[in-house]
Write an enzyme that holds these catalytic residues in place. Structure first.
Site, mmCIF file in Angstrom:
data_model
loop_
_atom_site.group_PDB
_atom_site.id
_atom_site.type_symbol
_atom_site.label_atom_id
_atom_site.label_comp_id
_atom_site.label_asym_id
_atom_site.label_seq_id
_atom_site.Cartn_x
_atom_site.Cartn_y
_atom_site.Cartn_z
ATOM 1 N N LYS A 1 36.416 44.460 33.556
ATOM 2 C CA LYS A 1 36.857 45.259 32.410
ATOM 3 C C LYS A 1 37.583 46.530 32.833
ATOM 4 O O LYS A 1 38.253 47.150 32.020
ATOM 5 C CB LYS A 1 35.669 45.574 31.507
ATOM 6 C CG LYS A 1 35.112 44.322 30.852
ATOM 7 C CD LYS A 1 34.135 44.608 29.741
ATOM 8 C CE LYS A 1 33.708 43.333 29.040
ATOM 9 N NZ LYS A 1 32.782 42.502 29.870
HETATM 10 C C1 LIG Z 1 32.636 41.127 29.611
HETATM 11 C C2 LIG Z 1 32.238 40.278 30.749
HETATM 12 C C3 LIG Z 1 32.451 38.877 30.756
HETATM 13 C C4 LIG Z 1 33.021 38.143 29.566
HETATM 14 O O1 LIG Z 1 34.377 38.443 29.349
HETATM 15 P P1 LIG Z 1 35.042 38.139 27.910
HETATM 16 O O2 LIG Z 1 36.420 38.675 27.989
HETATM 17 O O3 LIG Z 1 34.197 38.897 26.916
HETATM 18 O O4 LIG Z 1 34.986 36.689 27.708
HETATM 19 C C5 LIG Z 1 32.130 38.163 31.891
HETATM 20 N N1 LIG Z 1 31.579 38.761 32.963
HETATM 21 C C6 LIG Z 1 31.339 40.095 33.000
HETATM 22 C C7 LIG Z 1 30.725 40.695 34.202
HETATM 23 C C8 LIG Z 1 31.664 40.899 31.891
HETATM 24 O O5 LIG Z 1 31.408 42.213 31.947
#
Ligand SMILES: *Cc1c(COP(=O)(O)O)cnc(C)c1O
Length: 436
Positions: free
Chosen positions: A107
């Site tokens: 993210k």
């Molecule tokens: C947010 C997150 C996901 C999922 O990603 P999406 O875009 O919500 O599908 C997977 N792994 C981690 C570590 C995350 O923080």
């Protein structure tokens, strides 16, 4: 490029408008209004092209009506002080590590580009913004880190007191400067409700330039397409088609990959890997979409029962199950399989996988076996550093991965937060006394 609401194609917005409004005015999500062909740009990339070079070229093209090439490069250089890393594992399987940023999860890519773009537009227009966001733990730290030190922007993060992990709390409360952590006496739902109430409060909005930074913002979604392009340019086997396996919860990550494919990136297929929260896999199997409350799993950042980006995916595939099904395979991985994969990988190679990456890895292996070793290479997105999920990793392996430097540093700093109760009035008076 212009953007339009998934619910009404008449509702168009510029990138800047979509950036600061987040949700479309009719409650839909913004999607690109056009499908540009970027094949010529992609073909200029080689295994020597850096992530910043790729991000700059694609940013300049996508946003050319609003951002000139020089500014695009400047933005990307500031946003991406970290890069994805592609690691070849074995037998046509690679891992795209996306956890080398400030909060050690993928993210960071979206949050950092969002923060830098907002800063750019605000500075140009001599405006300020106050980012108000609620977190259950994980996204908050990416947002806090991304916005730290940005000019003309203040960030207020609400988190539920006593309900985030000690490490997450340190990540949220030690950033300081323009980032305030509000420790709410209540649950995550209270935090979310208070943020919503603040946005719906006319008086407050008239007095303060409130804006959001949640995961459905285009400024977070679009830059996530860049690392698919990077992985393709750096793919280990130049002659084999690429399939991406994406551990998914809210499906923003997967949607970004699908967009890159729509723009001409050669992708054989996507694998949507989920934990027990499997509404999208179920849809791909049965044609029925049945959202439901989420259940808790080890890969808790993927515990989503009604993924908001499903609406985007549906629009991109013209609401055709056949089209989506032709491009996306589904794999569901249980908690016990997740533990088993972490244990096996550690036993065989000494490497640690975080539970989200383990879901992706298990899904890739299963897909490969079920398709009988097709002629393709699979790149699995590795979404978090194993050190962020010490408890699960330790339960599986009996060993402790090292905490990455960024996280270890946060543990040493003193917590700085303001405790408030769970009423809108308390949030309002904090905001007005600090920022008016
Ligand atoms: C947010 C997150 C996901 C999922 O990603 P999406 O875009 O919500 O599908 C997977 N792994 C981690 C570590 C995350 O923080």
């Amino acid at each position: 490029m212009k953007f339009l609401s998934t619910r009404n194609p008449e509702l168009r917005a510029t990138f800047e408008e979509a950036l600061f409004t987040g949700l479309a005015p009719d409650g839909g999500l913004f999607n690109p209004a056009e499908t540009p062909d970027l094949t010529a740009i992609f073909n200029r990339f080689s295994p020597d092209t850096s992530f910043v070079d790729i991000a700059s070229a694609v940013t300049a093209e996508l946003f050319k009506e609003e951002i000139d090439p020089e500014t695009a490069r400047n933005l990307c250089e500031r946003a991406f002080t970290f890069s994805p890393e592609l690691r070849f594992l074995e037998n046509r399987l690679s891992l795209l590590e996306l956890y080398h940023g400030p909060s050690c999860a993928f993210k960071d890519f979206g949050a950092s580009f969002l923060a830098t773009s907002m800063e750019h537009f605000l500075e140009k227009e001599q405006r300020t913004a106050i980012i108000l966001t609620a977190t259950s733990g994980d996204t908050g730290s990416a947002v806090a880190k991304a916005f730290h030190g940005k000019k003309n922007i203040y960030v207020v993060i609400l988190y539920p007191s006593g309900r985030v992990s000690p490490l997450q709390e340190k990540q949220l409360t030690t950033v300081g400067d323009n980032v305030e952590a509000l420790e709410v006496e209540g649950a995550f739902d209270d935090c979310q409700r208070m943020v919503k109430e603040a946005f719906n409060n006319k008086e407050l909005r008239a007095r303060l330039p409130l804006t959001s930074a949640n995961s459905i913002n285009l400024g977070r979604l679009l830059p996530q397409s860049y690392y698919y392009i990077y992985a393709w340019a750096h793919r280990p086997d130049r002659h084999l088609p690429v399939t991406f396996c994406v551990p998914s919860g809210n499906f923003g990550n997967l949607t970004a990959g699908v967009l890159a494919w729509k723009w001409g990136l050669e992708v054989e297929r996507f694998i949507a890997a989920t934990n027990a929260n499997d509404v999208v896999p179920e849809y791909l199997k049965t044609r029925e979409y049945k959202p439901r409350p989420s259940v808790r799993t080890y890969s808790n950042a993927m515990d989503v029962g009604d993924p908001s980006n499903f609406e985007r995916l549906q629009t991109i595939f013209g609401r055709s199950w056949e089209k989506m099904h032709a491009q996306i395979n589904e794999e569901v991985v249980t908690d016990s399989e997740t533990l088993e994969v972490i244990r096996e990988v550690y036993k065989q190679s000494g490497a640690f996988f975080d539970p989200h990456t383990a879901v992706g890895y298990a899904a890739s292996n299963r897909y490969r076996h079920s398709c009988g070793e097709k002629n393709e290479q699979i790149i699995t997105l590795s979404t978090a550093h194993p050190g962020k999920f010490l408890e699960v990793v330790e339960e599986a392996t009996g060993a402790r991965p090292k905490l990455p430097e960024q996280l270890a540093a946060a543990l040493e700093l003193p917590k700085q937060s303001t405790v408030i109760d769970n009423r809108l009035e308390s949030l309002s008076s904090f905001l007005l006394s600090h920022y008016e």
